[in-house]
Design a protein around this motif. Structure first.
Motif, PDB file in Angstrom:
ATOM      1  N   PHE A 257       0.825  -1.207   0.000  1.00 28.60           N
ATOM      2  CA  PHE A 257       0.000   0.000   0.000  1.00 28.60           C
ATOM      3  C   PHE A 257       0.853   1.247   0.000  1.00 28.60           C
ATOM      4  N   GLN A 258       1.896   1.223   0.835  1.00 30.65           N
ATOM      5  CA  GLN A 258       2.760   2.400   0.885  1.00 30.65           C
ATOM      6  C   GLN A 258       3.425   2.625  -0.456  1.00 30.65           C
ATOM      7  N   PHE A 259       3.807   1.530  -1.115  1.00 34.93           N
ATOM      8  CA  PHE A 259       4.447   1.629  -2.423  1.00 34.93           C
ATOM      9  C   PHE A 259       3.526   2.292  -3.429  1.00 34.93           C
ATOM     10  N   LEU A 260       2.225   1.914  -3.370  1.00 39.53           N
ATOM     11  CA  LEU A 260       1.268   2.453  -4.333  1.00 39.53           C
ATOM     12  C   LEU A 260       1.154   3.967  -4.252  1.00 39.53           C
ATOM     13  N   LEU A 261       1.326   4.506  -3.043  1.00 39.71           N
ATOM     14  CA  LEU A 261       1.115   5.943  -2.894  1.00 39.71           C
ATOM     15  C   LEU A 261       2.366   6.775  -3.154  1.00 39.71           C
ATOM     16  N   LEU A 262       3.491   6.117  -3.504  1.00 38.16           N
ATOM     17  CA  LEU A 262       4.694   6.889  -3.794  1.00 38.16           C
ATOM     18  C   LEU A 262       4.593   7.532  -5.168  1.00 38.16           C
ATOM     19  N   ASP A 263       5.535   8.456  -5.455  1.00 38.86           N
ATOM     20  CA  ASP A 263       5.554   9.030  -6.804  1.00 38.86           C
ATOM     21  C   ASP A 263       6.226   8.042  -7.756  1.00 38.86           C
ATOM     22  N   THR A 264       5.966   8.200  -9.049  1.00 43.91           N
ATOM     23  CA  THR A 264       6.375   7.201 -10.030  1.00 43.91           C
ATOM     24  C   THR A 264       7.878   6.950 -10.043  1.00 43.91           C
ATOM     25  N   ALA A 265       8.682   8.010  -9.985  1.00 42.97           N
ATOM     26  CA  ALA A 265      10.128   7.813 -10.076  1.00 42.97           C
ATOM     27  C   ALA A 265      10.619   6.942  -8.917  1.00 42.97           C
ATOM     28  N   SER A 266      10.132   7.232  -7.689  1.00 44.05           N
ATOM     29  CA  SER A 266      10.551   6.415  -6.544  1.00 44.05           C
ATOM     30  C   SER A 266      10.075   4.984  -6.705  1.00 44.05           C
ATOM     31  N   GLN A 267       8.874   4.818  -7.248  1.00 50.31           N
ATOM     32  CA  GLN A 267       8.354   3.468  -7.427  1.00 50.31           C
ATOM     33  C   GLN A 267       9.247   2.669  -8.363  1.00 50.31           C
ATOM     34  N   VAL A 268       9.585   3.290  -9.505  1.00 53.18           N
ATOM     35  CA  VAL A 268      10.398   2.582 -10.492  1.00 53.18           C
ATOM     36  C   VAL A 268      11.752   2.232  -9.883  1.00 53.18           C
ATOM     37  N   TRP A 269      12.338   3.188  -9.208  1.00 55.06           N
ATOM     38  CA  TRP A 269      13.656   2.969  -8.601  1.00 55.06           C
ATOM     39  C   TRP A 269      13.608   1.835  -7.599  1.00 55.06           C
ATOM     40  N   PHE A 270      12.608   1.835  -6.719  1.00 54.41           N
ATOM     41  CA  PHE A 270      12.472   0.787  -5.710  1.00 54.41           C
ATOM     42  C   PHE A 270      12.302  -0.562  -6.371  1.00 54.41           C
ATOM     43  N   PHE A 271      11.468  -0.594  -7.411  1.00 55.33           N
ATOM     44  CA  PHE A 271      11.187  -1.828  -8.111  1.00 55.33           C
ATOM     45  C   PHE A 271      12.453  -2.378  -8.756  1.00 55.33           C
ATOM     46  N   ILE A 272      13.212  -1.499  -9.430  1.00 53.90           N
ATOM     47  CA  ILE A 272      14.432  -1.952 -10.089  1.00 53.90           C
ATOM     48  C   ILE A 272      15.449  -2.435  -9.056  1.00 53.90           C
ATOM     49  N   LEU A 273      15.540  -1.753  -7.927  1.00 55.09           N
ATOM     50  CA  LEU A 273      16.460  -2.195  -6.875  1.00 55.09           C
ATOM     51  C   LEU A 273      16.148  -3.625  -6.460  1.00 55.09           C
TER      52      LEU A 273
END
Lengths: 74, 414
Positions: free
Chosen positions: B155-171
């Protein structure tokens, strides 16, 4: 000899503390969980009760809160 | 604030991630100019000055510094893959808008899957699902059923901004990369090179080995690059790829799509959107009251915010989500999200946090005042004392501090 006890330190306002003591007295969690009553704002309790304590406090809030919307519906 | 028992989603930035890698990997990474430039951009100003100065010193020059500016020669297949390989013009040239739409569609399908995982595994690829599982954003409730449940981090991930989401996902994806037989160094280098590419320009795939091609395929599924089809031999990076290393540094990002929320001081939200994803995201913390052909009406209520809080989302995350997706007209006001609404959400969060709980060890029944003050002074000098009462002669130290206090006490009693 010094007594050593492991557990959780709870810091809260006096109102909440009385509420937790009440839960303890009435055995709402199944058994007594308060180990030491430290002072007006501090309590020392058993470690396992963290989750059930949070749930009970939430429940109490729900009971007490006046929900305007639901009363308009009825 | 995160207390005992709750965890908040942390997004490591580039430097922290690099610090966590082993030394040989770092050495290989720094052999490529793209990596150096990406890291250089992220460094604080003073470090950048140091590096530039050391750079021009004639003797003695570090071998690493010199080696890092030689163009890479990858062993093996013929021509090494470089960014500047020329191509004849693409008959199926894709323009910026198409790329934008493609990237957002792919990314939104990943997010959509997070919001409604019950629809089965058909929506996104198995790799994406594996990464989501590894990242702890979804969990499977039983081993038998293919159904997944979203977690509080999800849920917390969903509410982040797109750039942070992509970065977290790639990490998180990179953490699983060695299991799949890909090389971490190659993938990271490729990512850095991508982040310096030009939007809208196509790049050749000649000279990429199998492992890099697999990585490219995965990037295509997540929406970071576009391939018309596997055999076309060229790919286009999208905005999501370009923003990878710019996560913390907001001025590198192109303007994100316009927000479309209007938030009023009476806790009403009007969302001018028809996107299912937006509606699902709003549903997490507000009550949807009306759906119109081009608009949604929702209200932020105590009940809806509390259910979001119970799922593990923090008030600050809700407020920053609202701020990101605000309609441009809202910027004219003094505070983008109305003060009443923001404060009330925080108050509802505080309601749930009336207890401050710390794991600790209690000492009581000291024989003398002297013993008590000796121990409590030692504990507070170590910074582990969390409660002490002289009259009652009781004190509490943190769980972590207990072993050293015990040690000290034993030595004292001898």
């Amino acid at each position: 000899m010094v007594n050593v006890i492991k557990g959780l330190l709870i810091k809260c306002d006096p109102v909440m503390k009385q509420f937790i003591l009440h839960l303890d007295d009435t055995l709402k969690l199944g058994s007594k969980f308060v180990l030491v009553d430290l002072d007006e704002c501090h309590l020392f309790v058993q470690q396992e009760v963290y989750n059930s304590l949070k749930n009970l406090i939430d429940e109490q809030y729900e009971k007490v809160y006046y929900n305007q919307k639901s009363s308009l519906d009825s | 604030m995160s207390f005992y028992g709750e965890k908040t989603l942390t997004c490591k930035n580039l430097l922290d991630y690099l610090k966590s890698l082993p030394r040989e990997t770092l050495d290989k990474l720094y052999n490529h100019p793209a990596t150096c430039l990406a890291v250089f951009r992220e460094l604080p100003e003073l470090s950048r000055h140091f590096i530039l100065r050391v750079f021009f010193v004639l003797k003695p020059i570090q071998h690493v510094t010199v080696a890092s500016w030689i163009p890479p020669h990858e062993p093996g297949k013929g021509k090494p893959w470089t960014m500047s390989a020329t191509l004849e013009s693409d008959p199926h040239q894709r323009d910026l808008d198409f790329l934008e739409k493609y990237a957002m569609d792919r990314w939104e399908s990943v997010l959509q899957f997070l919001v409604q995982p019950r629809q089965g595994a058909t929506a996104i690829s198995r790799d994406a699902m594996r990464t989501l599982l590894h990242a702890g954003l979804i969990e499977s409730d039983e081993s038998e059923s293919p159904n997944m449940q979203i977690t509080s981090s999800g849920f917390q991930f969903l509410l982040l901004d797109t750039a942070s989401q992509v970065w977290f996902f790639i990490l998180k994806y990179l953490e699983t990369v060695t299991e799949r037989g890909l090389s971490l160094v190659e993938c990271l280098t490729f990512l850095f090179k991508l982040s310096f590419s030009t939007l809208g320009k196509d790049y050749s795939m000649e000279g990429m080995d199998d492992r890099l091609l697999t990585f490219l395929q995965h990037l295509r599924e997540f929406g970071l690059v576009y391939l018309r089809k596997r055999s076309s031999g060229r790919f286009y990076p999208t905005r999501l790829a370009l923003n990878i290393t710019a996560g913390q540094n907001k001025d590198h990002i192109d303007a994100p799509k316009q927000g479309n929320l209007i938030i009023e001081t009476n806790y009403r939200i009007y969302a001018h959107t028809t996107s299912e994803l937006q509606i699902a995201l709003l549903n997490i913390f507000s009550e949807i009251e009306g759906r119109f052909p081009d608009m949604i009406v929702a209200t932020i209520t105590r009940g809806s915010v509390r259910s979001a809080l119970q799922k593990g989302i923090a008030a600050e995350q809700i407020i920053s989500f609202l701020r990101q997706h605000c309609h441009p007209q809202m910027y004219k006001q003094h505070s983008v999200v109305p003060r009443t609404v923001a404060d009330q959400i925080k108050l509802w969060e505080l309601e749930r946090e009336r207890l401050e709980i710390t794991e600790g060890v209690l000492y009581k029944d000291f024989m003398s005042v002297h013993d008590f003050s000796l121990l409590s002074n030692f504990a507070s000098s170590k910074g582990v004392l969390i409660y002490s009462d002289e009259k009652q002669r009781t004190m509490v130290v943190t769980k972590k501090g207990h072993p050293s206090i015990k040690q000290f006490w034993k030595e004292q009693s001898k």
